[in-house]
Scaffold this motif. Structure first.
Motif, mmCIF file in Angstrom:
data_model
loop_
_atom_site.group_PDB
_atom_site.id
_atom_site.type_symbol
_atom_site.label_atom_id
_atom_site.label_comp_id
_atom_site.label_asym_id
_atom_site.label_seq_id
_atom_site.Cartn_x
_atom_site.Cartn_y
_atom_site.Cartn_z
ATOM 1 N N ASP A 191 62.736 37.870 65.170
ATOM 2 C CA ASP A 191 62.564 37.839 66.704
ATOM 3 C C ASP A 191 61.801 36.798 67.368
ATOM 4 O O ASP A 191 60.730 36.246 66.495
ATOM 5 C CB ASP A 191 61.675 39.218 66.911
ATOM 6 C CG ASP A 191 62.725 40.097 66.823
ATOM 7 O OD1 ASP A 191 63.769 40.306 66.661
ATOM 8 O OD2 ASP A 191 62.022 41.571 66.933
ATOM 9 N N VAL A 192 62.223 36.256 68.101
ATOM 10 C CA VAL A 192 61.585 35.197 69.022
ATOM 11 C C VAL A 192 60.576 35.436 70.208
ATOM 12 O O VAL A 192 61.333 35.717 71.160
ATOM 13 C CB VAL A 192 62.445 33.836 69.099
ATOM 14 C CG1 VAL A 192 61.537 32.767 69.836
ATOM 15 C CG2 VAL A 192 63.124 33.612 67.819
ATOM 16 N N ILE A 193 59.394 35.520 70.189
ATOM 17 C CA ILE A 193 58.454 35.828 71.223
ATOM 18 C C ILE A 193 58.418 34.845 72.121
ATOM 19 O O ILE A 193 57.962 33.633 71.534
ATOM 20 C CB ILE A 193 57.245 36.306 70.969
ATOM 21 C CG1 ILE A 193 57.550 37.665 69.965
ATOM 22 C CG2 ILE A 193 56.248 36.882 71.979
ATOM 23 C CD1 ILE A 193 56.132 38.180 69.301
ATOM 24 N N THR A 194 58.393 34.797 73.530
ATOM 25 C CA THR A 194 58.495 33.653 74.439
ATOM 26 C C THR A 194 57.477 34.196 75.593
ATOM 27 O O THR A 194 57.036 33.085 75.995
ATOM 28 C CB THR A 194 59.943 33.576 75.146
ATOM 29 O OG1 THR A 194 60.273 34.674 75.745
ATOM 30 C CG2 THR A 194 61.132 33.151 74.059
ATOM 31 N N ILE A 207 54.189 31.889 75.865
ATOM 32 C CA ILE A 207 53.820 31.742 74.500
ATOM 33 C C ILE A 207 54.536 30.852 73.872
ATOM 34 O O ILE A 207 55.642 31.130 73.439
ATOM 35 C CB ILE A 207 53.660 33.307 73.965
ATOM 36 C CG1 ILE A 207 53.123 34.195 74.545
ATOM 37 C CG2 ILE A 207 53.355 32.754 72.448
ATOM 38 C CD1 ILE A 207 51.656 34.231 74.770
ATOM 39 N N THR A 208 54.167 29.562 73.846
ATOM 40 C CA THR A 208 54.848 28.541 73.341
ATOM 41 C C THR A 208 54.520 28.072 71.818
ATOM 42 O O THR A 208 55.153 27.481 71.340
ATOM 43 C CB THR A 208 54.737 27.155 74.070
ATOM 44 O OG1 THR A 208 53.084 26.837 73.979
ATOM 45 C CG2 THR A 208 54.843 27.319 75.527
ATOM 46 N N ASN A 209 53.298 28.734 71.176
ATOM 47 C CA ASN A 209 52.892 28.463 69.973
ATOM 48 C C ASN A 209 52.006 29.540 69.451
ATOM 49 O O ASN A 209 51.718 30.294 70.370
ATOM 50 C CB ASN A 209 52.384 27.160 69.626
ATOM 51 C CG ASN A 209 51.194 26.936 70.642
ATOM 52 O OD1 ASN A 209 50.397 27.577 70.888
ATOM 53 N ND2 ASN A 209 51.558 25.708 71.100
ATOM 54 N N TYR A 253 63.504 37.153 72.144
ATOM 55 C CA TYR A 253 64.997 37.361 71.823
ATOM 56 C C TYR A 253 65.219 37.786 70.260
ATOM 57 O O TYR A 253 64.503 37.441 69.358
ATOM 58 C CB TYR A 253 65.497 35.590 71.983
ATOM 59 C CG TYR A 253 65.486 35.096 73.291
ATOM 60 C CD1 TYR A 253 66.741 35.180 73.838
ATOM 61 C CD2 TYR A 253 64.439 34.915 74.001
ATOM 62 C CE1 TYR A 253 66.790 34.736 75.311
ATOM 63 C CE2 TYR A 253 64.431 34.276 75.282
ATOM 64 C CZ TYR A 253 65.773 34.083 75.749
ATOM 65 O OH TYR A 253 65.765 33.731 77.057
ATOM 66 N N ARG A 254 66.344 38.541 70.290
ATOM 67 C CA ARG A 254 66.952 38.867 69.014
ATOM 68 C C ARG A 254 68.506 38.651 68.958
ATOM 69 O O ARG A 254 69.209 39.288 69.703
ATOM 70 C CB ARG A 254 66.704 40.377 68.676
ATOM 71 C CG ARG A 254 67.196 40.896 67.460
ATOM 72 C CD ARG A 254 66.663 42.360 67.166
ATOM 73 N NE ARG A 254 65.294 42.590 67.309
ATOM 74 C CZ ARG A 254 64.716 43.971 67.520
ATOM 75 N NH1 ARG A 254 65.663 44.932 67.698
ATOM 76 N NH2 ARG A 254 63.446 44.015 67.469
ATOM 77 N N ASP A 255 68.945 37.975 68.175
ATOM 78 C CA ASP A 255 70.444 37.549 68.056
ATOM 79 C C ASP A 255 71.069 37.149 69.351
ATOM 80 O O ASP A 255 72.122 37.528 69.622
ATOM 81 C CB ASP A 255 71.061 38.810 67.509
ATOM 82 C CG ASP A 255 70.894 39.264 66.002
ATOM 83 O OD1 ASP A 255 70.415 38.308 65.216
ATOM 84 O OD2 ASP A 255 70.800 40.494 65.774
#
Length: 432
Positions: free
Chosen positions: A382-385, A392-394, A417-419
């Motif tokens: 999962d990509v947390i934004t 959240i950039t890093n 984001y997921r898939d």
């Protein structure tokens, strides 16, 4: 997880290349030198002067008259007291403004009492990091720093120092002014703020430092560093300078993995700070502790740039370490890497994201069992934004938002984001 390891290895290779580029780009400035020759100018020939001869008698008479005239005028002027001193700067009656060569270097308000320095100096001690070198050798000093005695309570004298001074120690010793070593108890240590609290038997301590305030400091104020630079040989060294900057922010790589873990707010000073000064006191002209010396810029081309943790920010951490042994912060329960370090082919193939659509965030490498993230349903890759609408950039952004903007028990909204699909989820924060 093999796929994620490939991502992580590729990201590290990318970081190494970026570090090499940064080293190349670190230029330097030097004075320019002009190679153009200086044009030759021929001197003009002096004109001949015609001197008329005079008789010896006329020369003697003119000299006698001139000498008497000068003597009479000089006597009259001196008698009436009107001949000024040639150097007005040493005249007792001089009321003119100082010349540019006479510059005041301080005022009485900036004087630092030697008695005050002696008293504060007694509250600054050495701190030895004792480690076992091997199974067959005795323990020895792995490093040393400084510490500040700030309180005596319940038969114990409490000392604040830096986390990096005592990190990895099997035991810790406090070195007193007379060279005596006393075993210390570690109450707590915090890597992010680089602070630690120790205590020893109060029988060994007679002086306690006074905490001042760092909130209203201004550039140019007196700053005095006290500590043990280079170890016991130079114990109790005092160096004087000024506050060179306030509200400085420095990024810190606490775990030495090549990525910034935290941003610390520090005071900048030109008072000499050297290895061994870490954990010592930065004081003002009244002898109050305004900072805990922590780091410096160590480059051949740099002089006089040292940093201290402001005492107003250090005190709440010191209190938690003393009473609880740690700093309890909000915790999601994930391990992650910065999205910017993931190569493009892995972004598209593994994360199923368009690199033109998603350009920053953090990629979850592991979800810790029984954590807030696990209970909420976050998964690996999962990509947390953003959190609560804050980008959240890093990983540093994540820590700063959680530690500075939230409390344990708060509920936050995480966008991820997921898939290739964007979603949101609510997470109730636990304590670390």
């Amino acid at each position: 997880m093999d796929e994620f390891n490939n991502i992580n290895n590729a990201s590290k290779e990318k970081e190494t290349n970026e570090e090499k580029m940064n080293e190349v780009n670190q230029g330097y400035t030097e004075a320019s030198i002009t190679d153009e020759p200086v044009p030759f100018v021929e001197k003009e020939k002096p004109e001949k002067t015609i001197v008329k001869k005079q008789s010896v008698l006329s020369l003697w008479l003119s000299g006698l008259v001139g000498g008497l005239t000068v003597a009479v005028i000089g006597f009259l002027l001196l008698f009436n007291g009107v001949i000024p001193f040639q150097n007005e700067a040493i005249s007792n009656n001089d009321t003119s403004e100082p010349t540019s060569s006479l510059i005041q270097t301080g005022t009485s308000e900036d004087d630092v009492s030697t008695d005050m320095l002696s008293n504060v100096g007694e509250a600054v001690v050495g701190v030895a990091n004792i480690q076992d070198q091997s199974l067959w050798s005795e323990s020895s000093d792995a490093g040393s720093g400084s510490g500040v005695v700030y309180k005596i309570e319940d038969e114990r004298a409490f000392i604040v120092t830096n986390h990096h001074v005592i990190d990895g120690a099997n035991s810790i010793e406090v070195i007193l002014a007379d060279g005596e070593r006393v075993e210390a108890q570690l109450h707590g240590s915090d890597e992010l703020t680089d602070l630690a609290v120790l205590s020893i038997d109060k029988a060994h301590v007679s002086t306690v430092a006074t905490f001042g305030s760092s909130e209203d400091l201004v550039v140019g104020e007196t700053a005095i560093a006290i500590g043990n630079p280079l170890g016991e040989e130079f114990a109790g060294t005092v160096t004087k300078g000024i506050i060179s900057g306030v509200n400085r922010s420095l990024t810190v790589d606490s775990n030495q993995d090549g990525q910034a873990d935290w941003t610390v707010d520090v005071l900048q000073t030109d008072a000499a700070i050297n290895p061994g000064n870490s954990g010592g006191a930065l004081i003002n002209s009244q002898g109050e502790v305004i900072g805990i010396n922590s780091m410096k810029i160590a480059l051949e081309s740099v002089e006089g740039i040292g940093f201290a943790i402001p005492i107003d920010e250090a005190q709440p951490i010191i209190e938690q370490l003393e009473t609880e042994g740690e700093v309890n912060r909000p915790f999601i329960g994930i391990s992650a890497v910065d999205f910017s370090t993931v190569p493009t082919e892995h972004v598209t193939r593994t994360l199923n994201l368009d690199p033109n659509e998603v350009t920053s965030g953090i990629v979850i490498a592991e979800v810790h069992p029984n954590s807030s993230a696990a209970e909420a349903g976050l998964e690996t890759y999962d990509v947390i934004t953003d959190i609560d609408g804050t980008a959240i950039t890093n990983m540093m952004d994540l820590r700063q938002y959680l530690y500075q903007e939230t409390n344990i028990g708060d509920t936050i909204t995480v966008t991820f984001y997921r898939d290739g699909t964007q979603s949101t989820i609510d997470i109730t924060l636990q304590g670390e």
